[in-house]
Design a protein around this motif. Structure first.
Motif, mmCIF file in Angstrom:
data_model
loop_
_atom_site.group_PDB
_atom_site.id
_atom_site.type_symbol
_atom_site.label_atom_id
_atom_site.label_comp_id
_atom_site.label_asym_id
_atom_site.label_seq_id
_atom_site.Cartn_x
_atom_site.Cartn_y
_atom_site.Cartn_z
ATOM 1 N N LEU A 1 11.543 -9.554 40.281
ATOM 2 C CA LEU A 1 12.673 -8.745 40.761
ATOM 3 C C LEU A 1 12.431 -7.264 40.481
ATOM 4 C CD1 LEU A 1 15.663 -11.005 39.594
ATOM 5 C CD2 LEU A 1 14.904 -10.634 41.950
ATOM 6 N N VAL A 2 11.831 -6.984 39.319
ATOM 7 C CA VAL A 2 11.510 -5.594 38.987
ATOM 8 C C VAL A 2 10.447 -5.066 39.949
ATOM 9 C CG1 VAL A 2 10.561 -4.058 37.218
ATOM 10 C CG2 VAL A 2 12.116 -5.913 36.561
ATOM 11 N N ARG A 3 9.425 -5.895 40.258
ATOM 12 C CA ARG A 3 8.324 -5.471 41.114
ATOM 13 C C ARG A 3 8.795 -5.110 42.511
ATOM 14 N NH1 ARG A 3 3.818 -9.876 42.102
ATOM 15 N NH2 ARG A 3 3.809 -9.754 39.813
ATOM 16 N N CYS A 4 9.784 -5.854 43.021
ATOM 17 C CA CYS A 4 10.233 -5.547 44.384
ATOM 18 C C CYS A 4 11.307 -4.464 44.409
ATOM 19 C CB CYS A 4 10.743 -6.804 45.079
ATOM 20 S SG CYS A 4 12.290 -7.471 44.429
ATOM 21 N N GLY A 5 11.579 -3.833 43.261
ATOM 22 C CA GLY A 5 12.491 -2.702 43.204
ATOM 23 C C GLY A 5 13.962 -3.070 43.228
ATOM 24 N N ALA A 6 14.289 -4.349 42.984
ATOM 25 C CA ALA A 6 15.690 -4.773 43.040
ATOM 26 C C ALA A 6 16.444 -4.452 41.760
ATOM 27 C CB ALA A 6 15.782 -6.276 43.316
ATOM 28 N N VAL A 7 15.766 -4.419 40.623
ATOM 29 C CA VAL A 7 16.444 -4.230 39.338
ATOM 30 C C VAL A 7 15.629 -3.315 38.449
ATOM 31 C CG1 VAL A 7 17.548 -6.518 39.431
ATOM 32 C CG2 VAL A 7 15.334 -6.246 38.294
ATOM 33 N N GLU A 8 16.307 -2.785 37.408
ATOM 34 C CA GLU A 8 15.624 -2.042 36.361
ATOM 35 C C GLU A 8 14.934 -3.039 35.423
ATOM 36 O OE1 GLU A 8 15.348 1.133 36.082
ATOM 37 O OE2 GLU A 8 16.801 1.876 37.548
ATOM 38 N N ALA A 9 13.988 -2.529 34.643
ATOM 39 C CA ALA A 9 13.259 -3.393 33.713
ATOM 40 C C ALA A 9 14.184 -4.005 32.671
ATOM 41 C CB ALA A 9 12.137 -2.594 33.034
ATOM 42 N N ASP A 10 15.303 -3.315 32.348
ATOM 43 C CA ASP A 10 16.237 -3.826 31.345
ATOM 44 C C ASP A 10 16.963 -5.077 31.810
ATOM 45 O OD1 ASP A 10 15.529 -1.781 29.721
ATOM 46 O OD2 ASP A 10 17.272 -0.517 30.170
ATOM 47 N N TYR A 11 16.862 -5.402 33.097
ATOM 48 C CA TYR A 11 17.560 -6.579 33.606
ATOM 49 C C TYR A 11 16.914 -7.876 33.085
ATOM 50 C CZ TYR A 11 20.006 -9.620 36.945
ATOM 51 O OH TYR A 11 20.794 -10.578 37.520
ATOM 52 N N VAL A 12 15.608 -7.820 32.811
ATOM 53 C CA VAL A 12 14.904 -9.030 32.357
ATOM 54 C C VAL A 12 15.413 -9.488 30.992
ATOM 55 C CG1 VAL A 12 12.652 -10.041 31.834
ATOM 56 C CG2 VAL A 12 12.894 -8.433 33.737
ATOM 57 N N GLY B 1 21.053 -12.234 35.165
ATOM 58 C CA GLY B 1 21.488 -11.374 34.084
ATOM 59 C C GLY B 1 22.951 -11.538 33.739
ATOM 60 N N THR B 2 23.356 -10.851 32.693
ATOM 61 C CA THR B 2 24.754 -10.875 32.275
ATOM 62 C C THR B 2 25.580 -9.914 33.135
ATOM 63 O OG1 THR B 2 24.359 -9.111 30.671
ATOM 64 C CG2 THR B 2 24.063 -11.376 29.903
ATOM 65 N N ASN B 3 26.894 -10.011 33.012
ATOM 66 C CA ASN B 3 27.781 -9.091 33.735
ATOM 67 C C ASN B 3 27.487 -7.647 33.375
ATOM 68 O OD1 ASN B 3 29.471 -10.113 35.681
ATOM 69 N ND2 ASN B 3 30.946 -10.935 34.205
ATOM 70 N N GLU B 4 27.201 -7.430 32.086
ATOM 71 C CA GLU B 4 26.954 -6.064 31.625
ATOM 72 C C GLU B 4 25.695 -5.465 32.239
ATOM 73 O OE1 GLU B 4 29.625 -8.224 29.107
ATOM 74 O OE2 GLU B 4 27.566 -8.679 29.753
ATOM 75 N N ALA B 5 24.781 -6.331 32.737
ATOM 76 C CA ALA B 5 23.516 -5.845 33.291
ATOM 77 C C ALA B 5 23.611 -5.503 34.764
ATOM 78 C CB ALA B 5 22.423 -6.892 33.074
ATOM 79 N N LYS B 6 24.790 -5.660 35.367
ATOM 80 C CA LYS B 6 24.920 -5.394 36.803
ATOM 81 C C LYS B 6 24.602 -3.947 37.166
ATOM 82 C CE LYS B 6 27.949 -8.896 38.784
ATOM 83 N NZ LYS B 6 27.116 -9.057 39.986
ATOM 84 N N SER B 7 24.819 -3.055 36.218
ATOM 85 C CA SER B 7 24.542 -1.645 36.506
ATOM 86 C C SER B 7 23.052 -1.401 36.734
ATOM 87 C CB SER B 7 25.029 -0.767 35.346
ATOM 88 O OG SER B 7 24.385 -1.145 34.128
ATOM 89 N N GLY B 8 22.209 -2.327 36.278
ATOM 90 C CA GLY B 8 20.772 -2.178 36.471
ATOM 91 C C GLY B 8 20.267 -2.782 37.769
ATOM 92 N N ILE B 9 21.179 -3.256 38.651
ATOM 93 C CA ILE B 9 20.779 -3.846 39.926
ATOM 94 C C ILE B 9 20.828 -2.770 41.020
ATOM 95 C CG2 ILE B 9 21.340 -5.578 41.670
ATOM 96 C CD1 ILE B 9 22.587 -7.284 39.473
ATOM 97 N N HIS B 10 19.717 -2.549 41.690
ATOM 98 C CA HIS B 10 19.668 -1.586 42.784
ATOM 99 C C HIS B 10 20.156 -2.190 44.092
ATOM 100 C CE1 HIS B 10 17.708 1.139 40.112
ATOM 101 N NE2 HIS B 10 16.573 0.435 40.036
ATOM 102 N N HIS B 11 19.756 -3.410 44.361
ATOM 103 C CA HIS B 11 20.224 -4.088 45.567
ATOM 104 C C HIS B 11 20.086 -5.594 45.341
ATOM 105 C CE1 HIS B 11 16.121 -5.126 46.867
ATOM 106 N NE2 HIS B 11 15.779 -3.869 46.545
#
Length: 677
Positions: free
Chosen positions: A563-574, A597-607
């Motif tokens: 998911l990080v590789r395809c640019g969908a999330v930040e590295a902190d999402y893992v 991820g958790t609810n709190e990690a949604k801010s790290g989702i790009h798409h």
């Protein structure tokens, strides 16, 4: 098939021993109150009892009058005390009566004939006739039942009472003679032989070795046959002569179970650690030893801990020459202390503490070298325990939920909520599958939604949760029905819920014929609209046809990094995906896991995006086999729109087969393209 064939005979033998032990315990346990009464009278009034002991402490050296007569000791005793007749006559007769009544379908006539037959065995021997009562009582009731059946409906009106009374008297008298001539001497010889065997074990310091088979037998529910069939009769006979018996403590010592549960409380993991402190109270104070059996069944190597604890407890009692006056049932520390004579209180207490300490030490070592810290499928182990026992356990129901739990809710069910820790992945997928089944059965006006447990209020008719979360959900929705599942994709509980709807909603005419358009409606409800384009949802770079991970945590990382590789999330999402996994497993069933991820990690989702990793050889996911791992990153509510179609895809065996055989990333994209609205 070969495994089933090989294990069936052994399982059948175990079940037969369990049934035999249960039969014996059903004769003894209803009369435990009489054993306790005899034990208390013995503890108070025999020559070394509490009354004389306290009198000695107070400096009273005079005669004790009625105390001597009650205990039948001293120069004032005339042999008419109450202690001896109770153990010689009352207790065996109660057992014989209970056994006779049991075998005659709870008919009093069977109990009466069983008691008469037992009296013959009592008078034909010089030892307490508990074993004789367990033979002659059931024999009397069973044989009387067969005789009554011979002339049933053949007696002329008006002669029923005459025939019944004389037949019971004649047959009971005959059995009493048989008991006197045969059963009494035979059981006496057997008791003497068994007593000599126990004496030999004690003399050679081998008695602790009995824990090698007693402790595993407890786990397999074979202890009743040993305890009620051998230890209680022999222990009672020994207590009559010596005032106490160590045999009462071979199985009832609560120390080994206490140590095991304390080890889980400190060094355990997951639901096992969380539930262990409550189990300590139930086991140690309540005396319900079966509460710790699932912990051993979950990690069988831990049987070494309770064996070591049991051997330590027995060795300590041998060293202190301690024992109990009567059976301690249930095996509570309170019952143990109440049954201990004054001279054995210290030894018994030390034996419990020593057994607990050794069991704790061994269990702690085994848990600490276990990478999972004993974290396993406690609910499955509880179900295994109940299957071995042959019925559900009230005490063990505190460990894990199973099935629908009753509550204050009555009447039709209109609202169902599938709740999980965050209200995202697992609950959304489970709700989608359940919604499809509910609507497919014609219950169009029954709503099925998913929420986080923290947002629940007590307004729902039925709440579905993963079994590890049911207790938390019950605290917020006490008036709802609660159903626990462990497989989100195809749990049998879903069909049970549909059947429940048919039974509760039928009177209101809620059940309509299933519509052929329902699957499409369900799919639409699950898929929704507004999901991002195919390229952004499942990019080619987010597909891995042969994953390299070898365990759950590595697989989560592998799916997250895609998911990080395809640019969908930040590295902190893992790391947030790993954090989510700690609360409850994301294994869905049907070889699928969906880490997210958790609810709190949604801010790290790009798409919104998903990743797909296939493990052709499979890998272990908390004890379940997984071949497909789909990592999910859902912006806003997109995760809910994705999970329904994912669930439907993996419920279709042909689609799963296509994914298993897919040779290129394009093949996978073509199959999972069904996710798009």
């Amino acid at each position: 098939m070969s495994t089933t064939t090989e294990t069936a005979p052994r399982a059948g033998a175990r079940v037969r021993v369990q049934k035999f032990g249960t039969f014996l315990s059903n004769m003894v346990l209803p009369n435990i109150g009489a054993f306790i009464a005899w034990g208390l009278i013995t503890a108070l009034f025999i020559e070394t009892g509490w009354v004389t002991l306290v009198g000695g402490w107070l400096g009273y050296d005079g005669g004790y009058g009625f105390v001597e007569k009650l205990g039948a000791w001293g120069s004032g005793a005339d042999g008419s005390g109450i202690v001896g007749p109770m153990i010689t006559y009352l207790l065996p007769l109660l057992i014989g009566y209970t056994g006779g009544r049991m075998t005659y379908d709870d008919n009093i006539r069977g109990g009466v004939v069983g008691a008469i037959a037992t009296m013959g065995a009592i008078t034909g021997a010089s030892v307490p006739m508990f074993l004789g009562a367990m033979v002659m009582g059931p024999l009397g009731g069973w044989s009387m039942k067969k005789l009554d059946a011979m002339w049933a409906h053949k007696i002329r009106p008006g002669f029923e009472m005459l025939i019944n009374n004389f037949s019971a008297g004649i047959w009971g008298g005959f059995l009493a003679i048989i008991g006197f001539v045969v059963a009494g001497p035979f059981v006496e010889a057997f008791s003497n032989l068994a007593s000599k065997l126990v004496d030999t074990l004690v003399a050679n310091n081998l008695l602790p070795l009995t824990s090698l088979f007693i402790e595993p037998a407890k786990i397999l529910f074979l202890n009743n046959a040993i305890n009620q069939g051998i230890l209680t009769p022999l222990g009672t006979a020994e207590a009559q002569e010596a005032g106490k018996s160590i045999l009462f403590l071979l199985e009832a010592n609560p120390g080994p179970g206490l140590g095991l549960l304390l080890a889980f409380s400190v060094f355990g993991g997951g639901i096992a650690k969380a539930s262990a402190p409550g189990a300590v109270v139930i086991q140690f104070v309540g005396g319900i030893h079966e509460i710790y059996f699932p912990y051993v069944l979950m990690k069988p190597v831990l049987v070494l801990a309770v064996i070591a604890g049991g051997m330590t407890g027995v060795a300590t009692n041998v060293a202190f020459d301690s024992g109990l006056r009567s059976p301690a049932s249930p095996g509570s520390i309170i019952a143990v202390w109440a049954s201990a004579p004054p001279s054995s209180l210290l030894g018994v207490t030390v034996s419990v503490l020593a057994a607990a300490a050794v069991s704790f030490a061994v269990a702690s070592f085994l848990l600490r070298i276990d990478p999972t810290r004993g974290e396993g499928d406690l609910a499955a182990a509880t179900a295994d325990m109940e299957a071995r026992k042959g019925k559900a356990s009230i005490a063990s129901s505190t460990l894990a939920g199973a099935g629908a739990r009753s509550s204050g809710h009555q009447g039709p069910i209109h609202s169902i909520v599938f709740a999980c820790d965050a209200g995202m992945g697992s609950s959304a997928m489970g709700a989608s599958v359940l919604r499809r089944k509910v609507q497919g059965a014609g219950f169009d006006d029954v709503t099925v939604v998913n929420k986080a447990i923290s947002s629940l209020s007590d307004e729902w008719d039925l709440v579905v949760t993963h079994r590890d979360l049911t207790t938390r959900a019950e605290q917020r929705t006490g008036s709802a029905l609660h159903v626990s599942v462990d497989n989100f994709m195809n749990s049998p509980r879903y069909d049970e819920i549909v059947e429940l709807l048919r039974s509760t909603n039928a009177e209101e005419g809620q059940h309509a014929a299933a519509s052929p358009a329902v699957p499409e409606r369900a799919a639409a409800a699950g898929a929704g609209s507004g999901v991002a384009t195919e390229q952004s949802v499942l990019a080619e770079s987010a597909i891995l046809l042969r994953g390299t991970a070898t365990n759950r945590d590595e697989a989560i990382t592998e799916a997250g990094e895609l998911l990080v590789r395809c640019g969908a999330v930040e590295a902190d999402y893992v790391p947030a995906m790993h954090e989510r996994e700690k609360s409850v497993s994301t294994y869905m069933g049907n070889l699928l896991a969906i880490p997210h991820g958790t609810n709190e990690a949604k801010s790290g989702i790009h798409h919104t995006a998903i990743s797909f990793v296939r493990y052709p050889d499979g890998l272990d996911w908390n004890g379940s086999q997984v071949e497909f791992v789909i990592g999910i990153a859902g912006a806003g509510d997109d995760h809910m729109k994705l999970l329904g179609p994912i669930a439907h895809t993996f419920l279709d065996e042909s689609q799963v087969a296509r994914l298993r055989e897919a040779g290129t990333t394009g093949d996978v994209q073509a199959i999972l393209g069904r996710l798009e609205p």
